[in-house]
Design a protein around this motif. Structure first.
Motif, PDB file in Angstrom:
ATOM      1  N   LEU A  61       9.338   9.754 -11.313  1.00 51.46           N
ATOM      2  CA  LEU A  61       9.473   8.585 -10.444  1.00 51.46           C
ATOM      3  C   LEU A  61       8.348   7.587 -10.672  1.00 51.46           C
ATOM      4  O   LEU A  61       8.563   6.373 -10.599  1.00 51.46           O
ATOM      5  CB  LEU A  61       9.492   9.017  -8.976  1.00 51.46           C
ATOM      6  CG  LEU A  61      10.727   9.777  -8.494  1.00 51.46           C
ATOM      7  CD1 LEU A  61      10.565  10.178  -7.037  1.00 51.46           C
ATOM      8  CD2 LEU A  61      11.976   8.927  -8.666  1.00 51.46           C
ATOM      9  N   ARG A  62       7.147   8.067 -10.946  1.00 52.36           N
ATOM     10  CA  ARG A  62       6.020   7.155 -11.151  1.00 52.36           C
ATOM     11  C   ARG A  62       6.269   6.226 -12.334  1.00 52.36           C
ATOM     12  O   ARG A  62       5.764   5.103 -12.367  1.00 52.36           O
ATOM     13  CB  ARG A  62       4.723   7.938 -11.364  1.00 52.36           C
ATOM     14  CG  ARG A  62       4.224   8.664 -10.126  1.00 52.36           C
ATOM     15  CD  ARG A  62       2.719   8.855 -10.156  1.00 52.36           C
ATOM     16  NE  ARG A  62       2.264   9.487 -11.379  1.00 52.36           N
ATOM     17  CZ  ARG A  62       2.154  10.801 -11.560  1.00 52.36           C
ATOM     18  NH1 ARG A  62       2.503  11.625 -10.578  1.00 52.36           N
ATOM     19  NH2 ARG A  62       1.717  11.292 -12.695  1.00 52.36           N
ATOM     20  N   GLY A  63       7.058   6.684 -13.289  1.00 54.24           N
ATOM     21  CA  GLY A  63       7.374   5.840 -14.435  1.00 54.24           C
ATOM     22  C   GLY A  63       8.293   4.686 -14.106  1.00 54.24           C
ATOM     23  O   GLY A  63       8.559   3.841 -14.967  1.00 54.24           O
ATOM     24  N   SER A  82       0.797  -1.229   0.000  1.00 51.84           N
ATOM     25  CA  SER A  82       0.000   0.000   0.000  1.00 51.84           C
ATOM     26  C   SER A  82       0.826   1.273   0.000  1.00 51.84           C
ATOM     27  O   SER A  82       0.257   2.365  -0.122  1.00 51.84           O
ATOM     28  CB  SER A  82      -0.939   0.013   1.216  1.00 51.84           C
ATOM     29  OG  SER A  82      -1.916  -0.997   1.098  1.00 51.84           O
ATOM     30  N   PHE A  83       2.152   1.159   0.151  1.00 51.52           N
ATOM     31  CA  PHE A  83       2.975   2.364   0.206  1.00 51.52           C
ATOM     32  C   PHE A  83       4.184   2.234  -0.714  1.00 51.52           C
ATOM     33  O   PHE A  83       4.784   1.159  -0.832  1.00 51.52           O
ATOM     34  CB  PHE A  83       3.471   2.628   1.635  1.00 51.52           C
ATOM     35  CG  PHE A  83       2.378   2.868   2.633  1.00 51.52           C
ATOM     36  CD1 PHE A  83       1.726   4.087   2.689  1.00 51.52           C
ATOM     37  CD2 PHE A  83       1.984   1.864   3.506  1.00 51.52           C
ATOM     38  CE1 PHE A  83       0.707   4.305   3.604  1.00 51.52           C
ATOM     39  CE2 PHE A  83       0.972   2.074   4.426  1.00 51.52           C
ATOM     40  CZ  PHE A  83       0.326   3.299   4.474  1.00 51.52           C
ATOM     41  N   LYS A  84       4.514   3.316  -1.365  1.00 52.99           N
ATOM     42  CA  LYS A  84       5.777   3.469  -2.069  1.00 52.99           C
ATOM     43  C   LYS A  84       6.524   4.598  -1.362  1.00 52.99           C
ATOM     44  O   LYS A  84       5.981   5.697  -1.189  1.00 52.99           O
ATOM     45  CB  LYS A  84       5.564   3.820  -3.541  1.00 52.99           C
ATOM     46  CG  LYS A  84       4.681   2.834  -4.305  1.00 52.99           C
ATOM     47  CD  LYS A  84       5.369   1.515  -4.574  1.00 52.99           C
ATOM     48  CE  LYS A  84       4.477   0.603  -5.418  1.00 52.99           C
ATOM     49  NZ  LYS A  84       5.120  -0.689  -5.735  1.00 52.99           N
ATOM     50  N   VAL A  85       7.745   4.317  -0.941  1.00 52.98           N
ATOM     51  CA  VAL A  85       8.517   5.270  -0.146  1.00 52.98           C
ATOM     52  C   VAL A  85       9.755   5.672  -0.934  1.00 52.98           C
ATOM     53  O   VAL A  85      10.430   4.818  -1.521  1.00 52.98           O
ATOM     54  CB  VAL A  85       8.922   4.649   1.206  1.00 52.98           C
ATOM     55  CG1 VAL A  85       9.676   5.664   2.058  1.00 52.98           C
ATOM     56  CG2 VAL A  85       7.694   4.138   1.947  1.00 52.98           C
ATOM     57  N   THR A  86      10.048   6.950  -0.965  1.00 49.96           N
ATOM     58  CA  THR A  86      11.246   7.432  -1.652  1.00 49.96           C
ATOM     59  C   THR A  86      12.214   8.042  -0.644  1.00 49.96           C
ATOM     60  O   THR A  86      11.796   8.667   0.335  1.00 49.96           O
ATOM     61  CB  THR A  86      10.904   8.479  -2.724  1.00 49.96           C
ATOM     62  OG1 THR A  86      10.310   9.627  -2.109  1.00 49.96           O
ATOM     63  CG2 THR A  86       9.936   7.900  -3.748  1.00 49.96           C
ATOM     64  N   ASP A 104       0.527  -0.026 -12.698  1.00 51.67           N
ATOM     65  CA  ASP A 104       0.398   1.163 -13.529  1.00 51.67           C
ATOM     66  C   ASP A 104       1.217   2.285 -12.900  1.00 51.67           C
ATOM     67  O   ASP A 104       1.963   2.056 -11.938  1.00 51.67           O
ATOM     68  CB  ASP A 104      -1.072   1.549 -13.717  1.00 51.67           C
ATOM     69  CG  ASP A 104      -1.769   1.919 -12.409  1.00 51.67           C
ATOM     70  OD1 ASP A 104      -1.067   2.157 -11.400  1.00 51.67           O
ATOM     71  OD2 ASP A 104      -3.012   1.975 -12.385  1.00 51.67           O
ATOM     72  N   ASP A 105       1.109   3.504 -13.425  1.00 55.14           N
ATOM     73  CA  ASP A 105       1.960   4.579 -12.919  1.00 55.14           C
ATOM     74  C   ASP A 105       1.494   5.131 -11.579  1.00 55.14           C
ATOM     75  O   ASP A 105       2.067   6.090 -11.071  1.00 55.14           O
ATOM     76  CB  ASP A 105       2.070   5.713 -13.947  1.00 55.14           C
ATOM     77  CG  ASP A 105       0.735   6.378 -14.231  1.00 55.14           C
ATOM     78  OD1 ASP A 105      -0.292   5.932 -13.678  1.00 55.14           O
ATOM     79  OD2 ASP A 105       0.712   7.344 -15.016  1.00 55.14           O
ATOM     80  N   ARG A 106       0.471   4.514 -10.983  1.00 64.71           N
ATOM     81  CA  ARG A 106       0.061   4.858  -9.619  1.00 64.71           C
ATOM     82  C   ARG A 106       0.458   3.775  -8.629  1.00 64.71           C
ATOM     83  O   ARG A 106       0.132   3.867  -7.447  1.00 64.71           O
ATOM     84  CB  ARG A 106      -1.450   5.075  -9.559  1.00 64.71           C
ATOM     85  CG  ARG A 106      -1.978   6.188 -10.450  1.00 64.71           C
ATOM     86  CD  ARG A 106      -3.489   6.118 -10.543  1.00 64.71           C
ATOM     87  NE  ARG A 106      -3.913   4.838 -11.092  1.00 64.71           N
ATOM     88  CZ  ARG A 106      -5.163   4.378 -11.019  1.00 64.71           C
ATOM     89  NH1 ARG A 106      -6.097   5.089 -10.411  1.00 64.71           N
ATOM     90  NH2 ARG A 106      -5.477   3.213 -11.545  1.00 64.71           N
ATOM     91  N   GLY A 107       1.122   2.738  -9.126  1.00 59.81           N
ATOM     92  CA  GLY A 107       1.505   1.633  -8.261  1.00 59.81           C
ATOM     93  C   GLY A 107       0.414   0.612  -8.055  1.00 59.81           C
ATOM     94  O   GLY A 107       0.591  -0.335  -7.277  1.00 59.81           O
ATOM     95  N   PRO A 154      -0.755  11.500  -1.176  1.00 62.96           N
ATOM     96  CA  PRO A 154      -1.424  10.771  -2.261  1.00 62.96           C
ATOM     97  C   PRO A 154      -0.444  10.492  -3.395  1.00 62.96           C
ATOM     98  O   PRO A 154       0.510  11.248  -3.616  1.00 62.96           O
ATOM     99  CB  PRO A 154      -2.534  11.730  -2.696  1.00 62.96           C
ATOM    100  CG  PRO A 154      -2.064  13.077  -2.269  1.00 62.96           C
ATOM    101  CD  PRO A 154      -1.268  12.871  -1.017  1.00 62.96           C
ATOM    102  N   MET A 155      -0.675   9.411  -4.124  1.00 61.34           N
ATOM    103  CA  MET A 155       0.236   9.031  -5.194  1.00 61.34           C
ATOM    104  C   MET A 155       0.330  10.105  -6.272  1.00 61.34           C
ATOM    105  O   MET A 155       1.354  10.228  -6.956  1.00 61.34           O
ATOM    106  CB  MET A 155      -0.218   7.701  -5.808  1.00 61.34           C
ATOM    107  CG  MET A 155       0.735   7.130  -6.840  1.00 61.34           C
ATOM    108  SD  MET A 155       2.418   6.859  -6.209  1.00 61.34           S
ATOM    109  CE  MET A 155       2.119   5.480  -5.099  1.00 61.34           C
ATOM    110  N   SER A 156      -0.699  10.913  -6.414  1.00 58.09           N
ATOM    111  CA  SER A 156      -0.675  11.971  -7.428  1.00 58.09           C
ATOM    112  C   SER A 156       0.417  13.000  -7.164  1.00 58.09           C
ATOM    113  O   SER A 156       0.816  13.737  -8.075  1.00 58.09           O
ATOM    114  CB  SER A 156      -2.035  12.665  -7.492  1.00 58.09           C
ATOM    115  OG  SER A 156      -2.375  13.223  -6.228  1.00 58.09           O
ATOM    116  N   GLU A 157       0.923  13.070  -5.932  1.00 57.46           N
ATOM    117  CA  GLU A 157       1.972  14.033  -5.609  1.00 57.46           C
ATOM    118  C   GLU A 157       3.374  13.492  -5.853  1.00 57.46           C
ATOM    119  O   GLU A 157       4.348  14.234  -5.741  1.00 57.46           O
ATOM    120  CB  GLU A 157       1.835  14.492  -4.152  1.00 57.46           C
ATOM    121  CG  GLU A 157       0.576  15.302  -3.889  1.00 57.46           C
ATOM    122  CD  GLU A 157       0.587  15.968  -2.528  1.00 57.46           C
ATOM    123  OE1 GLU A 157       1.695  16.155  -1.973  1.00 57.46           O
ATOM    124  OE2 GLU A 157      -0.500  16.288  -2.012  1.00 57.46           O
TER     125      GLU A 157
END
Length: 670
Positions: free
Chosen positions: A393-395, A348-352, A484-487, A385-388
């Motif tokens: 990076l989303r790619g 549920s999370f992508k962390v950078t 997809d590009d939202r994970g 939110p993933m939109s931010e």
């Protein structure tokens, strides 16, 4: 006392009868004679909730992505009589990663470490766009400080000197091709890092800020470092003293004696108080291992996947996969996930993590997850939110290996759709085996690649694995995973009927081992003292068929740089091995039902026929008979060059290849 004795006796008898006798009698006379009927409701609940718990629910996946993660299940219409479009097959296989972690790490360490205190810990497979906008698989590894390589481990070197506390950039290479000398085709190299130009170049690999203050190596020996801005170290791009939080991490300012005393007590190091090289402008930096850094901020999130680096906006950004999990999900089966057993898991999370500043950002993947919802409610300022997330990076978001490994374990049994099949375990699957170094068998591992499924029009970056029936080696299913590009995860299960007898990984590798020409070539290499091993065997669907591709590596000795010498291509019944993927595809398109070893100059000429299939060019009168002198001369010149370099193992290998070529020609002439 009699009432007390009677009550006690009643309790004992009741406990024995109700707790032991009644259940056993019920099982014996009610359940056992009608086991399937009695247990069907419970089995169905277990099937449903286990699939839901691990994101394998075979239902209508929410098109907007805000729903329960699910799996699309399709029947693959395999047809062993269908012709293979070899033009399409070649395009598809050109997007598969042939370089694995072992040969790449060996090559990177030998070619690009450059100093003894730099090293490479792991390799990630990602994708980057080429000049024409097409995605191509790229292998990337960061150059980090290796503590054991520091010659003088004094306090100043391991805590204060930038060259020993920060890595420099990364190395990147094409994952699907090789250079002319059989080594990785480098895209990013040297110190300072330089992105190559030319026909093999890809976009977005330029590094303006190559410093790696935060990485994947453990920081046991250097629990902290101290950065003091200057013109010689910790400087800005223009050579002026750097700015904290921009050119190096913000850290903790050592602006007072009390703070120095407290930090010295915490780290057990009095040098923080007495060193004359520290000033009020110095910054103490700790928790530089990216996973421990993220875990310190969010201990309620699991980070079991290896972080992977992405080059974006001129710097290295680490991406971590954050999981929520619990053992309290009802009616679901228990499976190992990390050090614990779980009934429910979500990515549920992508962390950078910024490799220069250490800045952390938690992004929420838009899937339904009550545990992640609770995290957002409790820490509203933590999760974005993933939109931010920056589009660059989303790619590079991808499906986690550790999650697919877990789901594979679940699918071994929980792919069975009916209570009857599951109760009798009629259709249990297994993870197939494949060959690795020194002909050792290992479990077939999922691998990334850029290709498209037969019903799709665009290639995507996806993770693929396969299954075989328990006790058998033929293929029974394939799983393709991507985001997809939202994970948002997208999982597809392709059912392959067992009756079609589609070859599995070990069966294809057996064809390779049994082919007389291929086995002779392997024997010649091994006789000369070289190590020979096969890489990952890729399987991809093309039309109504499955095609196979496997790289073959050669190393003169155990620690030598591996060379990618051959490509094996198969349609499941025939195998071909040549020095290039294109030649293998061309040879197989017109090959007889036995193995063929060809080289680029001697591969049959091909033309595109109607429908795009590759076929031998009828106007070609070349072949081995006409082209062998050029190939023999090439091998002779290669042997002479290796001799001039003092590479006697390579010299012997080239002579062995020349000898094998002449023997084959002699046999054909006879």
């Amino acid at each position: 006392p009699w009432p007390i004795v009677g009550s006690f006796t009643a309790v004992v008898v009741g406990t024995v009868v109700i707790g032991n006798l009644y259940p056993s009698l019920y099982q014996r006379f009610r359940v056992s004679p009608n086991e399937l009927v009695e247990e069907t409701p419970y089995i169905e609940h277990n099937l449903t909730f286990t699939r839901l718990g691990f994101g394998l629910h075979d239902g209508a996946c929410a098109e907007d992505g805000v729903g329960t993660p699910c799996m699309e299940r399709r029947a693959f219409a395999y047809d062993n009589t269908a012709s293979i479009d070899w033009t399409e097959a070649q395009e598809q296989m050109a997007g598969l990663a042939v370089w694995g972690a072992r040969p790449l790490l060996t090559a990177y360490r030998e070619l690009e470490a450059l100093f003894p205190y730099y090293g490479f810990a792991r390799v990630a497979i990602d994708r980057y766009p080429t000049a024409d906008g097409e995605l191509t698989p790229v292998a990337i590894s960061t150059r980090e400080v290796e503590f054991d390589g520091i010659q003088d481990k004094n306090w100043q070197n391991i805590h204060l000197r930038e060259r020993y506390v920060a890595g420099v950039g990364a190395v990147a290479s094409l994952a699907a091709t090789r250079s002319d000398d059989f080594r990785p085709e480098l895209l990013l190299r040297n110190i300072p890092p330089e992105a190559v130009s030319g026909p093999t170049a890809v976009n977005d690999l330029e590094l303006e800020r190559p410093e790696i203050f935060f990485g994947t190596r453990t920081q046991t020996e250097t629990r902290y470092v101290v950065a003091t801005a200057g013109t010689e170290q910790f400087a800005g791009p223009d050579g002026s003293p750097g700015a904290p939080g921009v050119d190096f991490p913000e850290g903790i300012a050592l602006e007072s004696t009390l703070r120095k005393l407290l930090l010295a007590w915490h780290f057990g190091d009095p040098n923080l108080v007495f060193s004359s090289e520290l000033s009020d402008q110095s910054r103490l930096i700790h928790r530089r291992q990216v996973v421990s850094r993220a875990r310190a901020v969010a201990p309620f999130v699991d980070f079991f996947e290896d972080p992977y680096p992405v080059i974006a906006d001129g710097r290295v950004i680490w991406i971590l996969e954050g999981f929520t999990s619990t053992a309290a999900y009802p009616l679901s089966a228990l499976y190992d996930f990390g050090p614990r057993r779980r009934r429910y898991v979500r990515n549920s999370f992508k962390v950078t993590v910024d490799a220069v500043t250490g800045d952390l950002a938690f992004y929420r993947v838009p899937v339904r997850d009550p545990l992640a919802d609770a995290v957002e409610e409790a820490y509203p300022d933590l999760v974005l939110p993933m939109s931010e997330m920056p589009e660059e990076l989303r790619g590079h978001l991808r499906y986690p290996r550790v999650l697919l490994d877990l789901q594979n374990e679940v699918l071994l049994q929980y792919h069975q759709e009916t209570a009857r099949t599951f109760q009798q375990q009629q259709d249990v699957w297994d993870i197939p085996r494949e060959l690795a170094v020194n002909e050792n068998e290992v479990d077939y591992a999922p691998e990334y690649g850029v290709y498209r499924l037969p019903w799709e029009s665009e290639s995507r970056f996806q993770l693929t694995t396969v299954f075989v029936p328990r006790g058998r080696e033929n293929l029974t299913a394939m799983v393709v995973a991507r985001t997809d590009d939202r994970g948002v995860p997208e999982l597809t299960l392709l059912d392959i009927p067992v009756g079609d007898q589609v070859s599995g990984p070990r069966q294809v590798e057996s064809f390779v081992e049994q082919d007389p020409d291929i086995s002779e070539q392997f024997s010649l290499w091994r006789t000369s003292g070289s190590q020979v091993w096969t890489g990952h065997l890729h399987l991809i669907p093309v039309g109504n068929r499955i095609v196979y591709m496997e790289p073959v590596f050669l190393a003169a000795e155990a620690d030598a740089i591996p060379e990618l010498r051959r490509f094996v291509v198969s349609d499941g019944r025939r195998v071909v091995m040549t020095p290039s993927l294109e030649a293998s595809v061309a040879a197989l398109a017109g090959a007889p039902p036995v193995g063929l070893i060809a080289t680029d100059p001697t591969a049959p000429a091909v033309t595109a026929t109607e429908g795009g299939a590759i076929a031998p060019d009828p106007s070609s009168t070349g072949g081995q008979a006409d082209a062998w002198p050029a190939e023999a001369l090439r091998l002779l010149e290669q042997a002479e060059e290796r001799a001039r370099q003092g590479d006697w193992q390579g010299y012997g290998a080239a002579l062995d290849e020349l000898r094998a070529l002449l023997r084959r020609l002699g046999g054909e002439a006879g």
